[in-house]
Design a protein around this motif. Structure first.
Motif, short mmCIF file in Angstrom:
data_model
loop_
_atom_site.label_atom_id
_atom_site.label_comp_id
_atom_site.label_asym_id
_atom_site.label_seq_id
_atom_site.Cartn_x
_atom_site.Cartn_y
_atom_site.Cartn_z
N TRP A 98 -7.27 65.75 57.88
CA TRP A 98 -6.82 64.68 56.99
C TRP A 98 -7.95 63.95 56.29
O TRP A 98 -7.79 63.42 55.20
N ASN A 99 -9.13 63.87 56.94
CA ASN A 99 -10.26 63.14 56.37
C ASN A 99 -11.25 64.06 55.70
O ASN A 99 -12.41 63.70 55.49
N ASP A 100 -10.82 65.26 55.34
CA ASP A 100 -11.65 66.21 54.62
C ASP A 100 -11.51 65.95 53.12
O ASP A 100 -10.40 65.82 52.61
N GLY A 101 -12.63 65.89 52.41
CA GLY A 101 -12.59 65.51 51.00
C GLY A 101 -13.01 66.59 50.03
O GLY A 101 -13.29 66.29 48.87
N ARG A 102 -13.01 67.85 50.46
CA ARG A 102 -13.55 68.91 49.61
C ARG A 102 -12.67 69.28 48.42
O ARG A 102 -13.14 69.91 47.48
N SER A 103 -11.38 68.95 48.47
CA SER A 103 -10.45 69.51 47.49
C SER A 103 -10.11 68.57 46.34
O SER A 103 -9.01 68.60 45.79
N HIS A 104 -11.08 67.77 45.91
CA HIS A 104 -10.83 66.84 44.79
C HIS A 104 -10.44 67.59 43.52
O HIS A 104 -9.47 67.23 42.83
N ALA A 105 -11.19 68.64 43.19
CA ALA A 105 -10.88 69.41 41.97
C ALA A 105 -9.50 70.04 42.07
O ALA A 105 -8.76 70.13 41.07
N GLU A 106 -9.12 70.48 43.26
CA GLU A 106 -7.81 71.11 43.45
C GLU A 106 -6.67 70.10 43.29
O GLU A 106 -5.56 70.49 42.91
N CYS A 107 -6.94 68.83 43.60
CA CYS A 107 -5.92 67.80 43.37
C CYS A 107 -5.61 67.68 41.88
O CYS A 107 -4.44 67.58 41.47
N ALA A 345 -12.15 60.37 47.21
CA ALA A 345 -12.70 61.07 48.37
C ALA A 345 -14.22 61.01 48.40
O ALA A 345 -14.84 61.20 49.45
N ALA A 346 -14.83 60.74 47.25
CA ALA A 346 -16.30 60.70 47.17
C ALA A 346 -16.86 59.30 47.40
O ALA A 346 -18.08 59.13 47.40
N ALA A 347 -16.01 58.30 47.59
CA ALA A 347 -16.50 56.94 47.84
C ALA A 347 -17.36 56.92 49.09
O ALA A 347 -17.11 57.63 50.06
N SER A 348 -18.40 56.09 49.07
CA SER A 348 -19.34 56.01 50.18
C SER A 348 -19.34 54.62 50.78
O SER A 348 -19.02 53.63 50.11
N GLY A 349 -19.73 54.55 52.03
CA GLY A 349 -19.92 53.26 52.68
C GLY A 349 -21.20 52.60 52.20
O GLY A 349 -22.10 53.26 51.67
N ALA A 350 -21.29 51.29 52.39
CA ALA A 350 -22.50 50.57 51.97
C ALA A 350 -22.58 49.22 52.67
O ALA A 350 -21.55 48.59 52.95
N PHE A 351 -23.79 48.80 52.97
CA PHE A 351 -24.08 47.43 53.35
C PHE A 351 -24.73 46.75 52.15
O PHE A 351 -25.64 47.31 51.53
#
Length: 484
Positions: A98-107, A345-351
């Motif tokens: 569920w937390n796999d983000g590889r398929s952005h283009a396929e969406c 899906a490509a969003a990143s964490g940040a401080f």
């Protein structure tokens, strides 16, 4: 007696529940995750089976008399995981989670192929869902795709191994993007868009109905009768709702598990894809639900504990049970991307806001607040989609912390309630579904609300400060999106 087994991401939990509804015993087994490439998240399907069997083995060893009395079993599980089986019923590759983000283009491709996707499935195409994963496999692993005979979700694979039957409940099936959620049936149109057809799908069953009988080898192994019923079960959040007695329209809760969810029961299919709200079937017939989903809730705190090589309890202890106001540090909890409201899906964490004087406790507090701010995003999305939510029960591993509960109340501006058995909610809900399948009892009599252990109300002194901190926090994602 009734048995609930929850196939989670970080572990499997099994719970024994008595005829009175009391939790008699619990057992757990940990699971490992694999991240073989950036944005990838996978698990070995057979590890779920081994962990489930091992957890029930522990219960049978320590509570043999109670286990022999089990009449019904329910399963709950992490949603969306693509478990690809060949003609021999064996996995063709590790499950894509569920937390796999590889398929952005396929969406993007899926929405192009099927313009009616939102109306039928009720949801945006997101990398976490199952259908885009199959498009990715077809494109990047065609030698695997051409051998796919069945696609199962995690708990359905465990069911198959325990019973020999391939079946799926409505709540979990709704998270595939192959279900006509309003009609509660597989959609040939959506399947065709991913190169599949109805033959690739398990049969559908309501979560409270019988799906199969426990195989004789396991009945013998655990000393159970030969006619133990296995219920349709539910996806993890719908199962948690059953455990919380959230079975009436308007009932709502906040889950701080590995992922985070704001969940509301509805009496109809009520999609709101524009705000990235999920609209799924509930685990009981005639009910649906809406969800706002954040991909890293308690997982954010676990990540920090790992980085700092400090147990979570030791991180939280210096902060006590409440803080006076927001941390000067801000944290974006997008360690695995994000669903609601960003669908990124490509969003990143940040401080943001670190200084030489910043201490560990301020960083820990920032993580707790960052998850609470993300929950406020989810609450706002659900409120826009279907009206305001007045209060929330709190479940999941994060519910253990009074500090986090108070921060959530102050940030959300509504009362938050810690409840009994909040950490085993999904497994408890699964056991209740097992009971319904075995007995045909009235769900209203079985799916009762747990006792509230403590209530946390917004503090006037903190609410205004958190309102301003949330406003500034919301500016971070768009400001950092292109640079992260």
């Amino acid at each position: 007696m009734y048995l609930g087994v929850d196939i989670g991401t970080s572990g499997v939990k099994a719970v024994l529940v008595s005829e009175t509804g009391a939790v008699v015993a619990t057992a757990a087994r940990e699971l490992a995750l694999s991240h073989p490439a950036p944005l990838w998240s996978e698990q070995d399907p057979d590890a779920w089976v081994d962990a489930a069997i091992g957890a029930v083995d522990v219960l049978a060893q320590h509570h043999p008399r109670e286990v022999t009395q089990v009449r019904g079993i329910g399963l709950s599980g992490q949603m969306h995981g693509a478990t690809l089986l060949g003609a021999d019923g064996r996995p063709l590759r590790p499950a894509i989670l569920w937390n796999d983000g590889r398929s952005h283009a396929e969406c993007i491709e899926l929405e192009r192929r099927c313009p009616s996707l939102h109306a039928i499935a009720g949801n945006l195409a997101m990398p976490g869902f199952t259908a885009p994963k199959l498009l990715w496999v077809a494109r990047h692993e065609p030698h695997i795709f051409e051998r796919v005979a069945k696609v199962l979700l995690p708990k359905a694979y465990v069911r198959y191994r325990l019973t020999g039957e391939m079946a799926e409940d409505m709540s979990d099936a709704a998270g595939t993007l192959w279900l006509d959620v309003g009609r509660r049936s597989w959609s040939a149109e959506l399947l065709k868009a991913t190169g599949l057809d109805l033959h690739h799908m398990p049969r559908l069953v309501e979560g409270s109905n019988a799906s199969a009988m426990l195989a004789s080898e396991f009945a013998q192994r655990w000393g159970m009768a030969k006619d133990v019923v296995v219920a349709g079960g539910a996806g993890d959040n719908a199962a948690s709702a059953i455990g919380l007695g959230a079975i009436a329209p308007g009932d709502a809760f906040l889950s701080l598990g590995t992922s985070g969810v704001v969940f509301r029961v509805t009496d109809r299919f009520a999609p709101a894809p524009a705000s990235a709200v999920h609209a799924f079937c509930h685990a009981l017939p005639g009910l649906w639900h809406q969800m706002g989903v954040m991909l890293s809730a308690a997982a954010s705190l676990a990540w920090l504990a790992g980085v700092m090589e400090t147990p979570t309890a030791a991180l939280l202890a210096p902060l006590g049970e409440r803080v006076e106001g927001p941390s000067p540090v801000k944290f974006l909890p997008y360690l695995d991307g994000e669903r609601t409201p960003h669908n990124d899906a490509a969003a990143s964490g940040a401080f943001v806001g670190l200084r030489a004087a910043t201490g560990r406790s301020q960083i820990v507090q920032a993580v707790l607040e960052g998850v609470a701010f993300a929950a406020r995003d989810n609450l706002a999305a659900l409120s826009a989609a279907g009206g305001a939510i007045a209060e929330l029960d709190l479940v999941g591993g994060g519910s253990r912390s009074p500090l986090w509960a108070q921060i959530c109340a102050d940030v959300l501006g509504i009362a938050v309630h810690r409840v009994e058995e909040g950490e085993v909610g999904a497994a408890l809900g699964a056991a209740r579904l097992g009971r319904l399948a075995a007995t045909g009892d009235d769900p209203a009599q079985v799916c009762t609300r747990p006792r509230r252990l403590a209530s946390f109300v917004p503090r006037a002194s903190a609410v205004s400060a958190y309102d301003e901190a949330y406003r500034r926090w919301r500016e971070l994602y768009p400001a950092l999106k292109e640079s992260l």
